[in-house]
Structures are given as C-alpha cells and as structure tokens.
Write a protein that holds these residues in place. Sequence first.
Motif, PDB file in Angstrom:
ATOM      1  N   GLN A 192       0.826  -1.211   0.000  1.00 39.03           N
ATOM      2  CA  GLN A 192       0.000   0.000   0.000  1.00 39.03           C
ATOM      3  C   GLN A 192       0.856   1.256   0.000  1.00 39.03           C
ATOM      4  O   GLN A 192       0.566   2.228  -0.688  1.00 39.03           O
ATOM      5  N   LEU A 193       1.934   1.214   0.768  1.00 37.98           N
ATOM      6  CA  LEU A 193       2.792   2.391   0.862  1.00 37.98           C
ATOM      7  C   LEU A 193       3.424   2.728  -0.486  1.00 37.98           C
ATOM      8  O   LEU A 193       3.384   3.870  -0.946  1.00 37.98           O
ATOM      9  N   LEU A 194       4.002   1.726  -1.163  1.00 33.97           N
ATOM     10  CA  LEU A 194       4.657   1.990  -2.440  1.00 33.97           C
ATOM     11  C   LEU A 194       3.647   2.318  -3.525  1.00 33.97           C
ATOM     12  O   LEU A 194       3.926   3.135  -4.415  1.00 33.97           O
ATOM     13  N   GLN A 230       5.458  12.365  -3.213  1.00 36.18           N
ATOM     14  CA  GLN A 230       5.429  11.975  -1.811  1.00 36.18           C
ATOM     15  C   GLN A 230       4.080  11.376  -1.467  1.00 36.18           C
ATOM     16  O   GLN A 230       3.044  11.772  -2.003  1.00 36.18           O
ATOM     17  N   TRP A 231       4.112  10.379  -0.593  1.00 36.45           N
ATOM     18  CA  TRP A 231       2.893   9.886   0.039  1.00 36.45           C
ATOM     19  C   TRP A 231       2.894  10.366   1.467  1.00 36.45           C
ATOM     20  O   TRP A 231       3.884  10.236   2.184  1.00 36.45           O
ATOM     21  N   GLN A 232       1.801  10.958   1.887  1.00 39.03           N
ATOM     22  CA  GLN A 232       1.695  11.477   3.239  1.00 39.03           C
ATOM     23  C   GLN A 232       0.373  11.031   3.837  1.00 39.03           C
ATOM     24  O   GLN A 232      -0.685  11.171   3.218  1.00 39.03           O
ATOM     25  N   ALA A 233       0.451  10.462   5.026  1.00 38.96           N
ATOM     26  CA  ALA A 233      -0.759   9.991   5.696  1.00 38.96           C
ATOM     27  C   ALA A 233      -1.636  11.180   6.068  1.00 38.96           C
ATOM     28  O   ALA A 233      -1.144  12.183   6.599  1.00 38.96           O
ATOM     29  N   GLN A 234      -2.915  11.078   5.800  1.00 43.79           N
ATOM     30  CA  GLN A 234      -3.849  12.142   6.152  1.00 43.79           C
ATOM     31  C   GLN A 234      -4.309  12.051   7.591  1.00 43.79           C
ATOM     32  O   GLN A 234      -4.812  13.014   8.150  1.00 43.79           O
ATOM     33  N   SER A 235      -4.144  10.908   8.216  1.00 41.67           N
ATOM     34  CA  SER A 235      -4.528  10.716   9.606  1.00 41.67           C
ATOM     35  C   SER A 235      -3.679   9.592  10.181  1.00 41.67           C
ATOM     36  O   SER A 235      -2.980   8.878   9.456  1.00 41.67           O
ATOM     37  N   SER A 236      -3.747   9.438  11.506  1.00 39.81           N
ATOM     38  CA  SER A 236      -2.980   8.363  12.138  1.00 39.81           C
ATOM     39  C   SER A 236      -3.484   6.994  11.703  1.00 39.81           C
ATOM     40  O   SER A 236      -2.731   6.020  11.687  1.00 39.81           O
ATOM     41  N   ASP A 237      -4.749   6.909  11.315  1.00 39.12           N
ATOM     42  CA  ASP A 237      -5.297   5.629  10.885  1.00 39.12           C
ATOM     43  C   ASP A 237      -4.722   5.197   9.538  1.00 39.12           C
ATOM     44  O   ASP A 237      -4.620   4.008   9.249  1.00 39.12           O
ATOM     45  N   SER A 238      -4.382   6.168   8.687  1.00 39.35           N
ATOM     46  CA  SER A 238      -3.867   5.833   7.364  1.00 39.35           C
ATOM     47  C   SER A 238      -2.360   5.679   7.327  1.00 39.35           C
ATOM     48  O   SER A 238      -1.805   5.299   6.308  1.00 39.35           O
ATOM     49  N   SER A 239      -1.667   5.993   8.413  1.00 39.95           N
ATOM     50  CA  SER A 239      -0.220   5.794   8.467  1.00 39.95           C
ATOM     51  C   SER A 239       0.090   4.310   8.587  1.00 39.95           C
ATOM     52  O   SER A 239      -0.744   3.515   9.005  1.00 39.95           O
ATOM     53  N   SER A 248      12.453  -2.273  16.812  1.00 40.85           N
ATOM     54  CA  SER A 248      11.409  -1.324  17.192  1.00 40.85           C
ATOM     55  C   SER A 248      10.311  -1.287  16.131  1.00 40.85           C
ATOM     56  O   SER A 248      10.432  -1.874  15.057  1.00 40.85           O
ATOM     57  N   GLU A 249       9.222  -0.575  16.447  1.00 42.72           N
ATOM     58  CA  GLU A 249       8.136  -0.361  15.496  1.00 42.72           C
ATOM     59  C   GLU A 249       8.096   1.100  15.104  1.00 42.72           C
ATOM     60  O   GLU A 249       8.207   1.992  15.964  1.00 42.72           O
ATOM     61  N   LEU A 250       7.926   1.341  13.813  1.00 41.18           N
ATOM     62  CA  LEU A 250       7.996   2.689  13.257  1.00 41.18           C
ATOM     63  C   LEU A 250       6.683   3.023  12.568  1.00 41.18           C
ATOM     64  O   LEU A 250       6.212   2.249  11.720  1.00 41.18           O
ATOM     65  N   ARG A 251       6.096   4.136  12.947  1.00 48.18           N
ATOM     66  CA  ARG A 251       4.897   4.622  12.248  1.00 48.18           C
ATOM     67  C   ARG A 251       5.352   5.585  11.152  1.00 48.18           C
ATOM     68  O   ARG A 251       5.878   6.657  11.426  1.00 48.18           O
ATOM     69  N   VAL A 252       5.168   5.184   9.905  1.00 48.93           N
ATOM     70  CA  VAL A 252       5.616   5.968   8.755  1.00 48.93           C
ATOM     71  C   VAL A 252       4.479   6.872   8.305  1.00 48.93           C
ATOM     72  O   VAL A 252       3.383   6.395   7.989  1.00 48.93           O
ATOM     73  N   ARG A 253       4.761   8.160   8.269  1.00 50.82           N
ATOM     74  CA  ARG A 253       3.723   9.143   7.931  1.00 50.82           C
ATOM     75  C   ARG A 253       3.947   9.799   6.573  1.00 50.82           C
ATOM     76  O   ARG A 253       3.002  10.308   5.978  1.00 50.82           O
ATOM     77  N   CYS A 254       5.190   9.812   6.101  1.00 51.43           N
ATOM     78  CA  CYS A 254       5.466  10.459   4.818  1.00 51.43           C
ATOM     79  C   CYS A 254       6.660   9.782   4.161  1.00 51.43           C
ATOM     80  O   CYS A 254       7.694   9.566   4.804  1.00 51.43           O
ATOM     81  N   VAL A 255       6.519   9.421   2.873  1.00 51.68           N
ATOM     82  CA  VAL A 255       7.567   8.752   2.112  1.00 51.68           C
ATOM     83  C   VAL A 255       7.708   9.437   0.758  1.00 51.68           C
ATOM     84  O   VAL A 255       6.713   9.813   0.127  1.00 51.68           O
TER      85      VAL A 255
END
Length: 787
Positions: A13-15, A26-35, A88-95
């Motif tokens: 989904q991210l790529l 760039q892909w940027q999450a619009q909310s914490s749910d979409s990150s 660790s776990e990483l929440r990615v918000r923007c790629v």
Amino acid sequence: MARSSQSGSALEQLLASVGTRLAGLQWQAQSSDSSQVLAVLAVERYLADPPCCYSYDVTVTDGVWRLKCQLSSNLASLVQRNVLCSGSELRVRCVSFLYDERRLAPGWPCIEVADCVSSNSAVLLGLADPFSLPSLTTGTDGVVRAADESLAGSRKLYLSLWNNEDPYGALWADDTPPVHTSSPEVSKMIVLQDLENFWRSTVRFPPLLVKVMYKSRLRYYGRPEKKQAIPFQAYFEVADRSGMMSMVLWNSMCLDWYQKINVGSVIYVQRYSVKESYRQRTRPKAGDTQIRVFNSLEISLNARDPPADIQVIPHSRVKAEWGLPAVKYQFITRQELDSLPVNYTADVIGLVTYVGRCERIRKKGSHKGQPYISDPKVRRFVKWAKTVEDSEFLEKTSVGGFYIFPPPPEVFRQSDADNQGEPLTCTSELQKQIEGLQYKERKRFAVQGFITAVEYFPWPARRVAAQQQHGEPDDLVQNSTTEQQEPQKAKATVQTEVVKGQSKGQSLTEINDAAQQSCYIRNRSPYKLRPRQRNENKSHKRNIRRAAHVTTDSTLQKDFAEEQISAPNCNSTRPVFESREGAVAQPNSDLQGSSRIQTGWNWQGAHCTSWQSTMWPVVKEHLSEHLEYNCLLPGSVPFKFKYDCKEFLMQQCNLHPAKWSPPDFNADMSSGSIHHLSVDGYYVITLTGLNRKVAISTVFLPVTSPEDPRWLGFAQVPHDNTLFSCLMNGFICSSTAEGGLQRFPTPDAIIQTASSINNKHIICLLDVCSLGGNMVEVFLSKVYDVT
C-alpha cells in the motif's frame, strides 16, 4: 499486518500510494489511521555525500514483505539517540521516492516523516526468519540493490553502526585463512634489514617471510568529499630474524585479510611496495627489547599497482631454521603493578571480576591458541585458575553500571594549549552540550559555582526489601499537598501493590519500575530541563506530558504520572537540616556520636535528609533554568553476574545491534534471578553557577563497599567523613566495629556537616552519558575547593 488479498500488505500500500515510477512524489498519511506501522529489521550507517556526514538505511517489514529505505537526514537524531533501532516499530507518515541522476540505477524510497511506536515489535517475534521474507522491488526495472550496498551515494559497504573501527557486513571475509600447500622459496626471499638498506635501488622487491608481532584496529579515513569506495587501513608490525618493520593493509585488502591475519601469524608476502613511513603516528612498544626496529620504512599492500599476494603459513609448517622471532610479552603480577614507573608498558593476565557497559568501545578477549600461552607466568596463572571454585568467584563478579577509570585527578588543572586538563564549561551551555550527546557517548564537564542544596534518597530496590524484612510501612509515596489529584492517588495505590508483591521475590522489572517511579513521585524526571515558571499549574501539566513521553521511549514500558510534593520550608535565612518526616536536625551534631550500622547504612532511621544553603531560597526564585538529572537509574548500578542470565546481561551492557535477532533469553526473567549490587541510597547535589542564573541537580553515589567496582580506583586515604570531604574523595570511610565488621556514618550524620560548604566556591566534575532515547545519566564524580 497480515497480507490482504484486496488491498495488499502495508508495504504494498505504501509503495502504491507514493508511485514508484515518478521521482519526487510523496505519500503522506492524512490521519494516524492511514499511516503505516512497520517493524524495523535493520538500521545501517554509511558515509554520505556532501554536505551530510553519515546517512542511514532502514530495512522494514510488514510481516509479508521487507523493504530497504533511506532515512531522511531530519530523522537521523532518532538513530543517534537509539530511539529508532532494530526491533522497534515505526509509524511511517510520509515517504518520497528518489533517484541518483548521476547513475543508471534503480530508485529507492526515503522515509521523510516517522515516529517510533514501540521499542519491541510483536511482529518480529512472530516470524521464524524475517530476513528470509521476499524483498519488495522498488526500481522501474525491477532491480534490487545488493544487500550490503547503500541506497544513496557511491559507498560500497556499510559501516558499523556505532563506530568506524569494527568490521560490519558480509563483505568482510571471515577469520579462516586459505590453506596453502606450497612451501615458500627461502632462497628468493629478502630480510627486512636488507630491504631497509637497498629499497631505493629496485622497484620489484623479493618476497618476505615475516611473523606478525602486533595488530592495530581498523582505521577508517573516509571523508564526504572523497570518493574512495573502501577507505580503510590497518597497521601490522612484522618481524624476521633481522628486525621489525611496519606493514599496512590498504582499502579492499582490509576486507580480504584483516580478520585472517593475527598476532603470531607467519605470512609470505609477494608483490608489495615500500615507502617512507609516517613519522608522527603512534607505534606500539616491542615486547622484545633486543629486537631492532626499522621506523623509516613501511610495507604497503594494495589490491593493485602492484596487486599484493599474501599467504598465511600454518603453524604446523613453520620451520625453526627460518629464524623468526617469538612474540614476547612483559607479564606482571598484581603485586608488581603498584611499583612500576609511570608510562611503563606491561601485560597482565587474570580472572575478570567486572565488565563495564559498552560506551562506544568494544573489547573481546580469548586466550585459546594465543602465542603467550607458554609464558611461565601465564602457565602459573592457568594452574591457579583451575583451583578456583566457580561459585566463589562468580559471587565477586559484576557487570555494567556507572564506572570511570582512571578516577579524577587529585588536583584540578584547567585545559591548556596542549589540551591537558579539563576545560571549564558555563552552566548556561550545559543543556545544549548534554542534548548533543549521542547514544552511549560519555563526556566529562567541569563547572564552577556553589552547592546550594543536598538531599539523600534511599534507593527503592533496597528500600522495598527492607520493608518486607522489618515490616515497615510503605513510604515510597511521600506526603504530598492537599491539592493532589485523583489520578495521583491511583498511582499511589499501584505503588503499594508493588511493595506488597515483594513477598514473592523481587524481579528485575519490579526493581526498575520502583526506581523509575521514585523519580516521578519527587516531581523530578532524570531527563528533564525545567525552565523557571511562575504558573505552577502549567508547569506541572507540562512535566506530566514530558514523563509520559520519556517512558514511551524507554525500555521500562510503564506510564507513571508525576506526583508533586510540597517543597521544604524555605523561609529561613540560615542553613536548614530537614528530614522528610519534618524533624529538624541540629547543624553541629557530633559526628562521632551519630548512629552507625554494619556493612553499609540502612535506610531505616536515616530519613531522606536535606540541606539548603542560605542563598538558595532567594536564588531559586530567579533562575532562568534548572537542569534536573537527579534520579539514580537502574542502568547506572552494576548487576551481579549470573551465568544462567549471561545473554540477558550481555544485552544490557552491549551497544544496540544494527540488525534484529530473536532474543536468546527469556524476556520475562524469573523473579529474583537478577540482582543489582548493594546500593542503599544516593545523594542529589544541586549546583548553581557563579552567576546564579542556572542550576543543575545531579547524582552523587559515594563508594561504600569493596564490592563496588570503583573501590579499586581510590587511594583509600582516610578522611573525616564530612560532606565536603566525601565529595572531594568520592568514598565514605568506615571504621571497624566489634567482630571486625565495618561501620559507616548515616546519611543524616554526613549531611549535618554541610554547613562547611555554605557559599563555598567549588569546581565540580560531572560525568555525563546518554543511555539511549531520553535517558541521560549525570554523575558528580569529584569536587575541588577553589577558595
């Protein structure tokens, strides 16, 4: 994080969202749910192109695929503080997606915005072999970069995550030398003495047959503006029957041979070059004082011009007629050590009783197969070691914790042009300097000013044990003001439950939680910068948010709110000696008449005594900032070594690995299996700068027991056990009681002597170490009298 047949896995989904075929998007999450929350498999470092210095690649997985991404330079500090780490776990918000326009090569994703969710990923624990997961392709042609090649830049290999000296990655050859069946042609060889005399008369040198006498650590000389693919070098001192000379491995030769050549190895070298040596470098001292040393030349081994040829001769095939010298050592006994002159070079062998935690230095030791095994002193030691009972020896062994050696000098010397001594640091610059420290980096600061307050706190681990033994009431929760909130009362209930649970044994987790909790109940975080605020309610709310952030990044995984307590009565204009239970002690109490206990002091009867100077009530109202690093962290106290828990203890003391691997120990250590060394309590010393604008509170942990690893570093010169003498010497003197037991003065008795430091101009040495995340350890190591 299971793969979905409709929407694909998290990485897919991210790529798909960023668009891998169009650079710059760039892909940027619009909310914490979409990150996207991903597990970190590896964090790898390499030299970046200008203007940056080092960059990081991060390998992440969603449990279905794995993907290597570049980490934006804006997020590098997360790695440097060990917040973003393997496991660790990483929440990615923007790629974003990037290409190198100077090369015909596939592009790569770059993580631009992210934050750490957890220090331990549950996804990784559920995978048998996460590195065997298929790699998600990111290039337009479906090509994936080599596993040991950096995504950006022109570097051919990764560096060790925490230093530049340790080999890292699969490109480094193992330590098994290739087997050669042919014998060296002795008649065609040249000795080092002839090479020294005739090297200018030829360009093609005969072969050399030498023995390795010394091996240096790797040296990395890469620079962002330089384009060397593998900028490494390593020095060896080699010798034959005529003398000793330096030999240098360059660049890719280090990859192939550094780990195959060791002290004592016999090597046959062909196609090498000779050049004048670098005069300024530090050289090792020869173990054999009779051997001749040729310092003017060095032998260079390169992959080309000419391509060097090295053969390692097996020990079984080394012949006595070659006349190669033996590797000699200068072994001494512990009894001889004290009588040696300054700068004397010696070798020692013994049983290890203490191993400190790694602070950007890794040491490995093994005696099997070493050339010194036949030395008479070594043989006597080995014979003695076989008679030592393991249980008796392990009882005296400890690992980790705060430790410095050598101890601070007796006389303070300010740094000069030759960088001798310690530079003085302004208290207004301390916070910036401390925040600049990276993971496990240690630095010493010398600051001058006045000691304005002193407090003593029993350490929770010992306090809880004493409560169970003597039936004392729970006073971990101090008396607080009537304005306490209901959530704070709830936390007090949690604390009471922790104490009651000790009847089943005290686990390491409970020790850590109790120690961490004690920092908060005093309204003091060990990591916190607290500017002076007039609005106490706003300040209190900010402190609670800060504490929650700290515990999220730490390994304790507990969310304790802070509990504010009432400050000591500060209306008096003279020094006040005050206990936590309200009793006011007399400042001139007779030290000899104070109560003493055996084998260290006990918290019972030694309440949390405090003292403040005459200037402190006024000065603290006008501070611009108060740096509070005043909690004794569990990681600052050594562990008693236990062989069954060695894997866990090694993890606690070592640097965090670049690549994740499943734990080799039970993560939920059984109750009572791990113990700290005996620590009854610690002092919190508050120092105010000469300008009285900045204050810093720090931990002072005096040495009170021979089992403390720092005990051997002190001269053990008796002193009067006043607070000032303890601060200057770093330890508390004991006296012998009936039966030969040692007695120490109580903290009450020591603090009652604090009037001697009232308004006294002093210099303090502070040893600071970043333990990862927001965990910072600040210890007061020594005090010097300026007046």
